[in-house]
Scaffold this motif. Sequence first.
Motif, PDB file in Angstrom:
ATOM      1  N   TRP A 189       0.840  -1.194   0.000  1.00 38.39           N
ATOM      2  CA  TRP A 189       0.000   0.000   0.000  1.00 38.39           C
ATOM      3  C   TRP A 189       0.875   1.244   0.000  1.00 38.39           C
ATOM      4  CZ3 TRP A 189      -1.313  -4.346   2.723  1.00 38.39           C
ATOM      5  CH2 TRP A 189      -2.564  -4.898   2.444  1.00 38.39           C
ATOM      6  N   CYS A 190       0.477   2.242  -0.809  1.00 43.80           N
ATOM      7  CA  CYS A 190       1.192   3.518  -0.856  1.00 43.80           C
ATOM      8  C   CYS A 190       0.466   4.524   0.034  1.00 43.80           C
ATOM      9  CB  CYS A 190       1.305   4.030  -2.289  1.00 43.80           C
ATOM     10  SG  CYS A 190      -0.242   4.592  -2.991  1.00 43.80           S
TER      11      CYS A 190
ATOM     12  N   HIS B 247      -3.480   3.283  -2.491  1.00 42.82           N
ATOM     13  CA  HIS B 247      -3.540   2.328  -3.599  1.00 42.82           C
ATOM     14  C   HIS B 247      -2.948   0.995  -3.160  1.00 42.82           C
ATOM     15  CE1 HIS B 247      -3.065   6.185  -6.144  1.00 42.82           C
ATOM     16  NE2 HIS B 247      -4.348   5.923  -5.964  1.00 42.82           N
TER      17      HIS B 247
ATOM     18  N   THR C 193      -1.316  -2.626  -4.365  1.00 44.00           N
ATOM     19  CA  THR C 193      -0.639  -3.309  -5.456  1.00 44.00           C
ATOM     20  C   THR C 193      -0.339  -4.725  -4.996  1.00 44.00           C
ATOM     21  OG1 THR C 193       0.405  -1.232  -6.075  1.00 44.00           O
ATOM     22  CG2 THR C 193       1.361  -3.212  -6.980  1.00 44.00           C
TER      23      THR C 193
ATOM     24  N   CYS D 110       4.434   2.037  -6.464  1.00 41.65           N
ATOM     25  CA  CYS D 110       3.023   1.972  -6.834  1.00 41.65           C
ATOM     26  C   CYS D 110       2.891   2.255  -8.332  1.00 41.65           C
ATOM     27  CB  CYS D 110       2.215   2.988  -6.030  1.00 41.65           C
ATOM     28  SG  CYS D 110       0.469   3.045  -6.476  1.00 41.65           S
TER      29      CYS D 110
ATOM     30  N   ALA E 104       5.496   1.981  -1.888  1.00 38.13           N
ATOM     31  CA  ALA E 104       4.429   1.284  -1.169  1.00 38.13           C
ATOM     32  C   ALA E 104       5.060   0.260  -0.238  1.00 38.13           C
ATOM     33  CB  ALA E 104       3.493   0.595  -2.159  1.00 38.13           C
TER      34      ALA E 104
END
Length: 111
Positions: free
Chosen positions: A34-35, A39, A41, A57, A64
């Motif tokens: 997670w960023c 978001h 990924t 990301c 991230a």
Amino acid sequence: MASGNAIRGSRVGAGPMGEAERGESAPRTRISFWCSNGHETQPSFAGDAQVPDTWDCPRCGFPAGKDRDSPPDPPRTEPYKTHLAYVRERRSDADGEAILAEALAKLRGEI
């Protein structure tokens, strides 16, 4: 009339390929990153691969991390600096005046 090209219309890798002809797939692991923009990924890694702590990301480009609640901070970008700004960081005004006086003296033929 045929053009004489016997393999016309086929390419490398074309044809019915199945799991039996390719062999078994390597075991894969999907890890969530997670960023700071929220978001998620999920890149896929080989089962025996070392998973990195951070991943870029693909949506925003920020780093991230694996922890959803505390993702890595976005990178701090430096503002654009001109050549003159870098020179002013290295030299004081007195140094600049001395260099200018020396250059003018050379141009005038005094040195």
